[in-house]
Design a protein around this motif. Structure first.
Motif, mmCIF file in Angstrom:
data_model
loop_
_atom_site.group_PDB
_atom_site.id
_atom_site.type_symbol
_atom_site.label_atom_id
_atom_site.label_comp_id
_atom_site.label_asym_id
_atom_site.label_seq_id
_atom_site.Cartn_x
_atom_site.Cartn_y
_atom_site.Cartn_z
ATOM 1 N N GLU A 256 0.827 -1.198 0.000
ATOM 2 C CA GLU A 256 0.000 0.000 0.000
ATOM 3 C C GLU A 256 0.864 1.251 0.000
ATOM 4 O OE1 GLU A 256 -2.695 0.057 3.209
ATOM 5 O OE2 GLU A 256 -3.930 -1.555 2.383
ATOM 6 N N LEU A 276 -9.393 -11.918 7.951
ATOM 7 C CA LEU A 276 -8.767 -10.742 7.361
ATOM 8 C C LEU A 276 -8.744 -10.844 5.844
ATOM 9 C CD1 LEU A 276 -7.112 -8.090 8.047
ATOM 10 C CD2 LEU A 276 -5.149 -9.448 7.324
ATOM 11 N N GLN A 278 -10.553 -12.275 3.775
ATOM 12 C CA GLN A 278 -11.845 -12.089 3.122
ATOM 13 C C GLN A 278 -12.199 -10.626 2.981
ATOM 14 O OE1 GLN A 278 -14.079 -14.489 5.876
ATOM 15 N NE2 GLN A 278 -15.037 -15.584 4.186
ATOM 16 N N THR A 279 -11.766 -9.846 3.925
ATOM 17 C CA THR A 279 -12.254 -8.477 3.981
ATOM 18 C C THR A 279 -11.295 -7.474 3.348
ATOM 19 O OG1 THR A 279 -11.584 -8.739 6.280
ATOM 20 C CG2 THR A 279 -13.920 -8.497 5.856
ATOM 21 N N ILE A 280 -10.087 -7.917 3.103
ATOM 22 C CA ILE A 280 -9.100 -7.009 2.532
ATOM 23 C C ILE A 280 -9.381 -6.783 1.055
ATOM 24 C CG2 ILE A 280 -7.086 -8.131 1.478
ATOM 25 C CD1 ILE A 280 -5.507 -7.122 3.888
ATOM 26 N N LYS A 281 -8.762 -5.796 0.486
ATOM 27 C CA LYS A 281 -8.986 -5.464 -0.923
ATOM 28 C C LYS A 281 -7.686 -5.501 -1.690
ATOM 29 C CE LYS A 281 -10.170 -1.407 -3.647
ATOM 30 N NZ LYS A 281 -10.559 -0.012 -3.482
ATOM 31 N N PRO A 282 -7.556 -6.305 -2.712
ATOM 32 C CA PRO A 282 -8.552 -7.288 -3.134
ATOM 33 C C PRO A 282 -8.531 -8.501 -2.200
ATOM 34 C CG PRO A 282 -6.560 -7.623 -4.370
ATOM 35 C CD PRO A 282 -6.314 -6.434 -3.488
ATOM 36 N N PRO A 283 -9.621 -9.259 -2.210
ATOM 37 C CA PRO A 283 -9.629 -10.469 -1.391
ATOM 38 C C PRO A 283 -8.374 -11.285 -1.654
ATOM 39 C CG PRO A 283 -11.786 -10.114 -2.317
ATOM 40 C CD PRO A 283 -10.896 -9.080 -2.927
#
Lengths: 332, 332
Positions: A256, A276, A278-283
């Motif tokens: 990032e 975590l 699952q919820t991060i971007k991108p999965p």
DNA sequence: CTATTAAGCCTAAACGTTTAGCTCTATTAT
DNA sequence: ATAATAGAGCTAAACGTTTAGGCTTAATAG
């Protein structure tokens, strides 16, 4: 606090009969009724210490782990505690703070406490620990890591396979320069994953450059700095495989900060924490360990030993890891 | 395994003398030497179970918590375990999986095990638990949460102050519409923080709109959906205060997905985990609890009770939280 | 009707410590 | 020289259970 003797006085029966009753033996129906009443009336509760003295069982299992303030260990312990308590055992937890001297001291402490068995995530190959264990004759099951070349029940992840297959998956997706962020040298799991990776490099004709192997200490910051090293290379890896949860967080943060697009610029495969990922971007595509199965199996193995229904030879179980494919790996 | 009797045989001394020696009493220098030798030679190790039977102490403390697979609890337990083991106590951990029936069952189990004392993070206000506790007469210290209106040692965070001051800080920075993501109603910490927030709304003339209060369940996903609710409002809050670690992660993820700039579009104050907050982008302003102090104080309180040097009246300690200012709050 | 067996219960000894209370010896005070 | 005292050790009971072995009674087999 009333004892078996008080019940004896109250009912007129002998302590032996009462003990038998309490342990599920046969008594006359009338006496059973009488005893039930007495137990309730006198609020009798078994003194497990006294029983333990006689039976030489404490119904207690020691769990010796590197640290407790770590989501991997605490999740594992969580499952272990649930499985043990379901079997009527209590769990004495000792953490040795990643320190070999403390490891030995805490092991000694646990054995001194008279635990019936031990679940042990050892630091490394401290022979002193092993000597203590064999001398004590307390059944032990190694969890997550084991002592090399030593006969002992163990329940592990297939760390070699995890790394091998992950690299293989990346290779299938066209990656040749695959970075890996490993744990410290000498740590069982890290070494196994290292071997899996290098084997994959050979088998799949991947780029064998040594700088593609970075060593962290399993902490967030080290994951970040390892990833930063990759990013600063003139010839970056196209994909990076991170081998634990904390370092995965660190690696993501590095990406990032560097404004690197996942997976367009760098593909990444993380480790462990499903929630975590699952919820991060991108999965995140991740490798997960079957912590629940590991815990349950370890407890099962230990209970078998405690109940004497495991033969002379040791059992080593390896659970495969699972690759959960999401969106952080690019096909190139 | 050799016992005190074997040592008696070996040295010709009586078991009483040996017991005295083992407990630090005075013996003749020659006997001391003899005993040291005997202990080493026979590899004597104290049987704590037998001793416990006689002394009615198990040197064991029960720790009863909602869950173990949660970084907040496991960090707390980590500190507790360190403090207890430094005092020679072992730690029996029981998790009740956020379930009231299990809570009662595990409490019963621990008391039956003969723990000397109890550290307890209760679920809510189950009077059954409290009855069991008072009946058992085992010293207990509440940690993190307590029973309302009940006389009991407790070590807590100043949850009211945490919320009040956080809202105050945001207010100082010009925010009037302040969203808060709270834990479930009925949970002690969540209720206290709620009160702190509403008091701040009154005192600082903040926007009192009810939708600015969202309730999550302390999990990642709920933090995410609460934040999404805020983002979908026609009139968004300019700042959001999240009241635990997992929900903070979720909230951040929601912001990323919504492509919301922190702190330009929304200011955010997170909770607890220092390590993550340092590494995230931008570095997060967070409220941290003094987990180490809480743990150490709770253990101290309990040990005082166990040693009988605490008076009749209960002690309730509240530790202030700390606001660590970084870059996620905008002055407007 | 007697001999055998089984069920149910009891007595008493253990498990490995601690501890109250006693004895013996050596030291100190008178 | 004697009395008082302190120090060190000992005996024996206790802590709350379990369990081997024996006793009694009733049921069953012959």
């Amino acid at each position: 606090m009333s004892t078996i003797k008080d019940i004896a006085k109250y009912t007129g029966l002998s302590v032996a009969t009462i003990s038998k009753y309490l342990n599920g033996g046969n008594v006359l129906p009338e006496n059973r009724k009488l005893l039930e009443k007495a137990v309730k009336k006198l609020d009798y509760r078994m003194n497990h210490i006294a029983r333990g003295l006689k039976t030489r069982k404490s119904l207690t299992v020691g769990v010796l782990i590197p640290r407790l303030n770590n989501i991997f260990y605490s999740t594992l312990i969580s499952h272990i505690e649930i499985a043990l308590s379901a079997a009527g055992y209590s769990t004495i937890i000792c953490a040795y703070q990643d320190d070999p001297d403390t490891e030995l001291a805490r092991l000694d402490f646990l054995l001194g406490k008279g635990v019936d068995g031990l679940l042990f995530i050892p630091l490394g190959s401290s022979s002193k620990c092993f000597n203590l264990l064999t001398a004590s004759n307390v059944p032990v099951v190694m969890v997550d890591r084991t002592f090399e070349g030593i006969e002992c029940d163990a329940v592990l992840s297939d760390n070699f396979g995890a790394a091998y297959n992950t690299a293989g998956y990346l290779s299938q997706n066209g990656h040749r320069r695959i970075g890996v962020i490993l744990g410290p040298e000498g740590v069982y799991t890290a070494d196994e994953r290292h071997q899996g990776y290098t084997q994959a490099v050979r088998d799949f004709n991947l780029d064998p450059e040594p700088e593609l192997i970075q060593r962290g200490n399993y902490g967030i910051d080290s994951g970040r700095s390892c990833m930063e090293k990759f990013l600063s290379m003139k010839n970056r890896p196209s994909a990076v495989f991170v081998t634990n949860y904390e370092m995965t967080i660190g690696a993501i943060i590095a990406l990032e900060y560097g404004n690197i697009k996942i997976p367009d610029e760098v593909s990444i495969i993380g480790f462990d924490n499903l929630e975590l990922a699952q919820t991060i971007k991108p999965p995140l595509t991740i490798v997960t360990q079957r912590l629940n199965k590991i815990a349950v199996e370890a407890v099962k193995l230990l209970l078998d030993r405690l109940r004497g229904n495991s033969g002379d030879n040791v059992t080593v179980k390896k659970f495969s890891t699972e690759l959960i494919v999401r969106d952080s790996v690019k096909r190139i």
